[in-house]
Design a protein around this motif. Sequence first.
Motif, mmCIF file in Angstrom:
data_model
loop_
_atom_site.group_PDB
_atom_site.id
_atom_site.type_symbol
_atom_site.label_atom_id
_atom_site.label_comp_id
_atom_site.label_asym_id
_atom_site.label_seq_id
_atom_site.Cartn_x
_atom_site.Cartn_y
_atom_site.Cartn_z
ATOM 1 N N ARG A 209 3.793 1.005 -1.291
ATOM 2 C CA ARG A 209 4.557 1.757 -2.860
ATOM 3 C C ARG A 209 3.558 2.374 -3.354
ATOM 4 N N GLU A 210 2.261 1.841 -3.316
ATOM 5 C CA GLU A 210 2.014 2.379 -4.239
ATOM 6 C C GLU A 210 0.713 3.764 -4.170
ATOM 7 N N LYS A 211 0.548 4.074 -2.776
ATOM 8 C CA LYS A 211 0.214 5.596 -2.991
ATOM 9 C C LYS A 211 1.090 6.020 -2.543
ATOM 10 N N HIS A 212 2.134 5.904 -1.620
ATOM 11 C CA HIS A 212 3.512 6.828 -1.904
ATOM 12 C C HIS A 212 4.961 6.588 -2.963
ATOM 13 N N GLY A 213 5.007 5.426 -2.965
ATOM 14 C CA GLY A 213 6.332 5.516 -3.503
ATOM 15 C C GLY A 213 7.469 4.830 -3.205
ATOM 16 N N ARG A 214 7.667 5.708 -1.616
ATOM 17 C CA ARG A 214 8.534 5.890 -1.120
ATOM 18 C C ARG A 214 9.002 5.947 0.646
ATOM 19 N N ARG B 75 12.381 0.809 0.092
ATOM 20 C CA ARG B 75 11.509 1.941 0.059
ATOM 21 C C ARG B 75 12.075 3.154 1.086
ATOM 22 N N THR C 104 14.225 7.020 1.341
ATOM 23 C CA THR C 104 15.039 7.537 0.766
ATOM 24 C C THR C 104 16.620 6.992 0.954
ATOM 25 N N THR D 8 0.621 -1.494 0.278
ATOM 26 C CA THR D 8 -0.373 -0.143 -0.373
ATOM 27 C C THR D 8 0.388 1.443 -0.076
#
Length: 99
Positions: free
Chosen positions: A15-20, A65, A67, A13
């Motif tokens: 990854r899908e919504k925020h990516g990081r 995930r 950064t 979730t």
Amino acid sequence: MTKAGDLDRLFATVREKHGRIDVRFANAGAGKLAPLAGTSEELFDEMLDTTSCGNYFTVQKALPRLTEGGAIVFTMSWFDQVGVAVASSVSPSKALCVH
């Protein structure tokens, strides 16, 4: 946070919504108090699963995930520093996280 499948869904979730993830604040714990004589194996396992294993594996799953320059912050309680009669399962679970 004590079940790998739940963590996988959580980070899917993310990854899908925020990516990081920029910061992972690890502060999970439970405070179910019982004296040594009254602590069941189930209670002891629950404390270790939540406080030690839960934090460890949540951070592990967050790493892909995280950064560059991101941070993982662990906070703990003072229970790893003192002996409290009714904290016979809390104190070792906190000490395992810190050390």
